[in-house]
Design a protein around this motif. Sequence first.
Motif, PDB file in Angstrom:
ATOM      1  N   MET A 181       0.825  -1.212   0.000  1.00  0.00           N
ATOM      2  CA  MET A 181       0.000   0.000   0.000  1.00  0.00           C
ATOM      3  C   MET A 181       0.861   1.265   0.000  1.00  0.00           C
ATOM      4  SD  MET A 181      -2.811   1.243   2.854  1.00  0.00           S
ATOM      5  CE  MET A 181      -3.860  -0.179   2.578  1.00  0.00           C
ATOM      6  N   HIS A 182       2.067   1.163   0.584  1.00  0.00           N
ATOM      7  CA  HIS A 182       2.930   2.335   0.724  1.00  0.00           C
ATOM      8  C   HIS A 182       4.193   2.172  -0.113  1.00  0.00           C
ATOM      9  CE1 HIS A 182       0.389   3.553   4.055  1.00  0.00           C
ATOM     10  NE2 HIS A 182       0.583   2.393   4.627  1.00  0.00           N
ATOM     11  N   GLY A 183       4.710   3.276  -0.604  1.00  0.00           N
ATOM     12  CA  GLY A 183       5.991   3.272  -1.291  1.00  0.00           C
ATOM     13  C   GLY A 183       7.131   3.387  -0.300  1.00  0.00           C
ATOM     14  N   ASP A 184       8.316   2.857  -0.651  1.00  0.00           N
ATOM     15  CA  ASP A 184       9.458   2.891   0.263  1.00  0.00           C
ATOM     16  C   ASP A 184       9.813   4.315   0.678  1.00  0.00           C
ATOM     17  OD1 ASP A 184       9.654   0.144   0.163  1.00  0.00           O
ATOM     18  OD2 ASP A 184      11.253   0.121  -1.352  1.00  0.00           O
ATOM     19  N   HIS A 185       9.580   5.280  -0.209  1.00  0.00           N
ATOM     20  CA  HIS A 185       9.946   6.667   0.088  1.00  0.00           C
ATOM     21  C   HIS A 185       9.064   7.273   1.183  1.00  0.00           C
ATOM     22  CE1 HIS A 185       6.562   7.015  -2.702  1.00  0.00           C
ATOM     23  NE2 HIS A 185       6.371   8.230  -2.249  1.00  0.00           N
ATOM     24  N   GLU A 186       7.961   6.627   1.515  1.00  0.00           N
ATOM     25  CA  GLU A 186       7.032   7.168   2.511  1.00  0.00           C
ATOM     26  C   GLU A 186       7.369   6.755   3.935  1.00  0.00           C
ATOM     27  OE1 GLU A 186       2.685   7.262   1.046  1.00  0.00           O
ATOM     28  OE2 GLU A 186       3.521   5.456   0.120  1.00  0.00           O
ATOM     29  N   TYR A 187       8.164   5.714   4.095  1.00  0.00           N
ATOM     30  CA  TYR A 187       8.265   5.093   5.409  1.00  0.00           C
ATOM     31  C   TYR A 187       8.949   5.953   6.462  1.00  0.00           C
ATOM     32  CZ  TYR A 187       6.372   0.764   3.560  1.00  0.00           C
ATOM     33  OH  TYR A 187       5.541  -0.170   3.009  1.00  0.00           O
ATOM     34  N   ASP A 188       9.935   6.749   6.080  1.00  0.00           N
ATOM     35  CA  ASP A 188      10.617   7.577   7.074  1.00  0.00           C
ATOM     36  C   ASP A 188       9.640   8.542   7.742  1.00  0.00           C
ATOM     37  OD1 ASP A 188      13.028   6.354   6.663  1.00  0.00           O
ATOM     38  OD2 ASP A 188      13.841   7.906   5.337  1.00  0.00           O
ATOM     39  N   SER A 189       8.788   9.163   6.940  1.00  0.00           N
ATOM     40  CA  SER A 189       7.831  10.105   7.526  1.00  0.00           C
ATOM     41  C   SER A 189       6.713   9.371   8.256  1.00  0.00           C
ATOM     42  CB  SER A 189       7.249  11.017   6.444  1.00  0.00           C
ATOM     43  OG  SER A 189       6.584  10.258   5.444  1.00  0.00           O
ATOM     44  N   LEU A 190       6.261   8.244   7.727  1.00  0.00           N
ATOM     45  CA  LEU A 190       5.187   7.491   8.376  1.00  0.00           C
ATOM     46  C   LEU A 190       5.623   6.937   9.735  1.00  0.00           C
ATOM     47  CD1 LEU A 190       3.751   5.553   5.304  1.00  0.00           C
ATOM     48  CD2 LEU A 190       2.637   7.406   6.560  1.00  0.00           C
TER      49      LEU A 190
END
Length: 234
Positions: A182-191
């Motif tokens: 559901m999420h892209g790898d680039h999103e994980y730091d902020s999530l």
Amino acid sequence: MNNPTRVAIITGASQGIGAALVAGYRKADYAVVANSRSIGASDDPMVLTVAGDIGEPGVGRSIVEAALERFGRVDTVVNNAGIFIAKPFTEYTDADYDAITGVNLRGFFEVSRAAVAAMPQGGHLVNISTSLVDQANSAAPSVLASLTKGGLNAATRSLAVEYATRGIRVNAVALGIIRTPMHGDHEYDSLAQLNPQKRIGELDDVVDAVLYLENAGFVTGEILHVDGGQSAGH
């Protein structure tokens, strides 16, 4: 058919959390009936795949009927299938509403209703929910997730009380951010900043929680948060 092997139905089972749950239940020696819209056949004879959109009338019942025909019983249902669309409230469309309520509510209702009717020996329902029900976040406006998954939390408690004396337990797992397609790898730091542990949940975290509930015979009506403390606050 007299089959001593316990049988779990898992919806939304073709990838991500659902696929991990199929593997987890198989490791626990359950036969599994796995459903998603376009799931393919399995090479494992103890995994029956049933393709279909549980948001459509009658599909939930057909999944349970397929489980009974192949394995002769139903012991557990994990209502994992869900649709999440984050939008400002006034930007939701009628099509969004129909899609989200169809899968998140009708899917749960039809599969669970048919399964409970097929559980004279007792059983277990697990509903996958979200911590956003308890900890809304303006960065992720998602009222339709709260509307539907909040409803599942309430239904979890209601059904747990209604069926306690019949040996049917009902629990929910309320998730934070989990590493899925559901999420892209680039999103994980902020999530990861959304919870006190400052990390992303992994598929094994979800499987461990669901299997804990599976084996916790004195736990029912529980909303178990698997969210790194997100629901506790910041």
